[in-house]
Design a protein around this motif. Structure first.
Motif, mmCIF file in Angstrom:
data_model
loop_
_atom_site.group_PDB
_atom_site.id
_atom_site.type_symbol
_atom_site.label_atom_id
_atom_site.label_comp_id
_atom_site.label_asym_id
_atom_site.label_seq_id
_atom_site.Cartn_x
_atom_site.Cartn_y
_atom_site.Cartn_z
ATOM 1 N N LYS A 250 0.858 -1.184 0.000
ATOM 2 C CA LYS A 250 0.000 0.000 0.000
ATOM 3 C C LYS A 250 0.895 1.236 0.000
ATOM 4 O O LYS A 250 1.615 1.498 0.954
ATOM 5 C CB LYS A 250 -0.894 -0.002 1.237
ATOM 6 C CG LYS A 250 -1.805 1.219 1.318
ATOM 7 C CD LYS A 250 -2.540 1.279 2.647
ATOM 8 C CE LYS A 250 -3.380 2.547 2.747
ATOM 9 N NZ LYS A 250 -3.994 2.700 4.091
ATOM 10 N N LYS B 58 2.140 3.205 -5.943
ATOM 11 C CA LYS B 58 1.657 1.989 -6.614
ATOM 12 C C LYS B 58 0.301 2.200 -7.284
ATOM 13 O O LYS B 58 -0.120 1.383 -8.094
ATOM 14 C CB LYS B 58 1.583 0.823 -5.622
ATOM 15 C CG LYS B 58 2.893 0.549 -4.892
ATOM 16 C CD LYS B 58 4.044 0.257 -5.849
ATOM 17 C CE LYS B 58 5.343 -0.017 -5.090
ATOM 18 N NZ LYS B 58 6.481 -0.266 -6.002
ATOM 19 N N HIS C 120 -3.016 2.011 -6.618
ATOM 20 C CA HIS C 120 -4.072 0.997 -6.623
ATOM 21 C C HIS C 120 -5.402 1.576 -7.107
ATOM 22 O O HIS C 120 -6.238 0.852 -7.662
ATOM 23 C CB HIS C 120 -4.245 0.418 -5.216
ATOM 24 C CG HIS C 120 -3.145 -0.506 -4.800
ATOM 25 N ND1 HIS C 120 -1.972 -0.052 -4.204
ATOM 26 C CD2 HIS C 120 -3.018 -1.852 -4.897
ATOM 27 C CE1 HIS C 120 -1.191 -1.090 -3.940
ATOM 28 N NE2 HIS C 120 -1.788 -2.193 -4.343
ATOM 29 N N LEU D 163 -6.026 0.903 -10.647
ATOM 30 C CA LEU D 163 -6.320 -0.518 -10.865
ATOM 31 C C LEU D 163 -7.761 -0.841 -10.490
ATOM 32 O O LEU D 163 -8.450 -1.589 -11.197
ATOM 33 C CB LEU D 163 -5.344 -1.374 -10.058
ATOM 34 C CG LEU D 163 -5.470 -2.891 -10.201
ATOM 35 C CD1 LEU D 163 -5.349 -3.321 -11.657
ATOM 36 C CD2 LEU D 163 -4.409 -3.583 -9.350
ATOM 37 N N LEU E 39 -4.654 -8.905 -4.545
ATOM 38 C CA LEU E 39 -3.625 -7.956 -4.125
ATOM 39 C C LEU E 39 -2.748 -8.605 -3.059
ATOM 40 O O LEU E 39 -3.254 -9.165 -2.082
ATOM 41 C CB LEU E 39 -4.266 -6.688 -3.551
ATOM 42 C CG LEU E 39 -5.233 -5.945 -4.470
ATOM 43 C CD1 LEU E 39 -5.859 -4.768 -3.727
ATOM 44 C CD2 LEU E 39 -4.521 -5.467 -5.728
ATOM 45 N N THR F 168 -2.015 -4.072 2.122
ATOM 46 C CA THR F 168 -3.028 -4.024 1.070
ATOM 47 C C THR F 168 -4.425 -4.316 1.617
ATOM 48 O O THR F 168 -5.422 -3.883 1.024
ATOM 49 C CB THR F 168 -2.711 -5.014 -0.068
ATOM 50 O OG1 THR F 168 -2.457 -6.319 0.488
ATOM 51 C CG2 THR F 168 -1.500 -4.560 -0.862
ATOM 52 N N LEU G 174 -6.548 -1.170 2.047
ATOM 53 C CA LEU G 174 -6.979 -0.358 0.909
ATOM 54 C C LEU G 174 -8.502 -0.278 0.846
ATOM 55 O O LEU G 174 -9.208 -1.219 1.223
ATOM 56 C CB LEU G 174 -6.439 -0.953 -0.392
ATOM 57 C CG LEU G 174 -4.925 -0.821 -0.611
ATOM 58 C CD1 LEU G 174 -4.451 -1.789 -1.697
ATOM 59 C CD2 LEU G 174 -4.559 0.613 -0.980
ATOM 60 N N ALA H 121 -7.655 -8.965 -0.923
ATOM 61 C CA ALA H 121 -6.419 -8.312 -0.478
ATOM 62 C C ALA H 121 -5.784 -9.192 0.592
ATOM 63 O O ALA H 121 -6.321 -9.337 1.691
ATOM 64 C CB ALA H 121 -6.719 -6.918 0.068
#
Length: 389
Positions: free
Chosen positions: A209, A213, A215, A218, A236, A241, A244, A256
């Motif tokens: 995290k 990156k 996320h 994504l 993930l 993560t 998130l 995750a």
């Protein structure tokens, strides 16, 4: 002697551990003894280093400048005691502290190499101390014998930051293709663990995290894919993560897993590996590891991602969920023969160009040069600069 900020679950830490363990476990008359110094604690990889027989020292430094004098003194004492033939520092704070300690200990910066692991850093996302240290390093960059980088993008970025070393060296990452390999049964095992059907398309991303990156992009791409009828499930893996956040509509389509120690057994389960990073990447390990497992990869056009893929996967613009979703769709819908060829070509590219043995040979030659046993070798960057003069 390797000096590194900490031993957390980052790419630099992973590569350093890989190199130190490999050389300790294959010790011989031409293989130097490995000493690792973590400025902080044992972190994630300390146990791996100890199990492999690597000599590990942890200085217990905390974040901030309060512990800086103690870390410099502690490292200076270690250098005076060990008298290392070659010193390699990993990451900015370690570069700074190692340069001071090498001078104070009498070992001298002529035995020191800085090892750059990033490119195009968005410094606004990091602490004030990192910005200050980077400015100081630009001024000190003529002190070490050589500055190594694992990517052409990393070299070019640091030249823009004012780095002016005596010599550059290209040290791309390498991968143990016996550890990272295809596994036909991996997807069924992971789907069983997650409680989902193997008929789903598994899209995987291994990244902690971190704003770098990206996320969020994504998650947006996943939403677009599912809106178009693709039964995609996102996996993930990486530190924090599980913390998130994403849209409620995606809740049953995202797993995750947080920090895992069995990543090499999970990655072969992916149908496609993705790296959505928007900045900071030089030579991302996760792209090479996926390719070694025969998993087609998609990466944002950052660092040396396109060079690593070599046409076996796809690159997309940064922060573009539409382009990312389209790239994933193209790989998911290609015919069986094309997909099989892509998987085989991905692994072959890592074996041919980025093996662990090839990487380690470069490190050994560089260390031998730092020790004064030979001239420091010329390891040219692809299209880059080796001799600044």
């Amino acid at each position: 002697m390797h000096i590194i900020n900490e031993l957390g679950a980052g790419g630099a830490e992973r590569v350093m551990t890989r190199i130190a363990c490999h050389n300790t476990q294959n010790a011989g008359p031409d293989i130097p003894r490995q000493i690792v110094v973590s400025l902080m604690d044992e972190g994630v990889y300390g146990a791996d280093l100890i199990d492999a027989g690597v000599e590990l020292h942890c200085l217990g430094m905390k974040s901030g400048i309060r512990d800086l004098p103690g870390a410099i003194i502690g490292l200076t004492r270690l250098m005076r005691k060990a008298k290392p033939d070659a010193i390699m520092s990993w990451l900015y704070h370690s570069d700074f502290i190692a340069t001071l300690a090498a001078t104070l200990s009498g070992c001298g910066a002529k035995r020191l190499a800085w090892n750059i692991r990033c490119a195009e850093m968005n410094l606004e996302q990091y602490g004030r101390s990192t910005r200050i240290v980077l400015g100081l390093l630009a001024k000190l960059s003529g002190r070490p014998a050589v500055i190594a980088a694992n990517s052409h993008a990393g070299q070019q970025h640091h030249i823009k930051c004012g780095y002016h070393p005596k010599k550059w060296a290209y040290l791309p990452n390498g991968f143990n293709t016996e550890e990272w390999h295809p596994d036909p049964g991996a997807k069924n095992r992971l789907c069983k663990e997650l409680g989902i059907t193997p008929s789903k398309h598994l899209i995987g991303m291994v990244a902690r995290k971190d704003l770098a990156k990206d996320h969020a992009t994504l998650f947006d791409a996943l939403g677009l894919l599912r809106a178009k009828g693709y039964d995609a499930h996102l996996v993930l893996i990486g530190h924090n993560t599980e913390e998130l956040t994403f849209a409620d509509a995606l809740a049953s389509h995202v797993s995750a897993l947080g920090l895992r120690r069995d990543v090499a057994k999970l990655v072969p389960a992916f149908d496609i590996a993705v790296l959505a990073s928007s900045f900071g990447e030089g030579f991302p390990n996760v792209i090479g590891e996926a390719m070694a497992c025969g998993v087609p990869a998609i990466g944002n056009d950052v660092g040396d991602v396109a060079d690593i893929l070599g046409g076996t996967g796809k690159t997309v613009p940064q922060r573009s969920p539409e382009k990312l979703a389209e790239a994933i769709k193209e790989l998911l819908t290609e015919d069986s023969d094309s997909h099989t060829y892509r998987k085989m070509a991905s692994r072959k590219r890592i074996i041919d160009h980025y093996s662990l043995d090839a990487m380690n040979a470069r490190y050994l030659a560089l260390w031998d040069g730092l020790a004064g046993n030979r001239p420091i070798p010329d390891f040219e960057f692809p299209g880059g600069i080796n001799h600044p003069e």
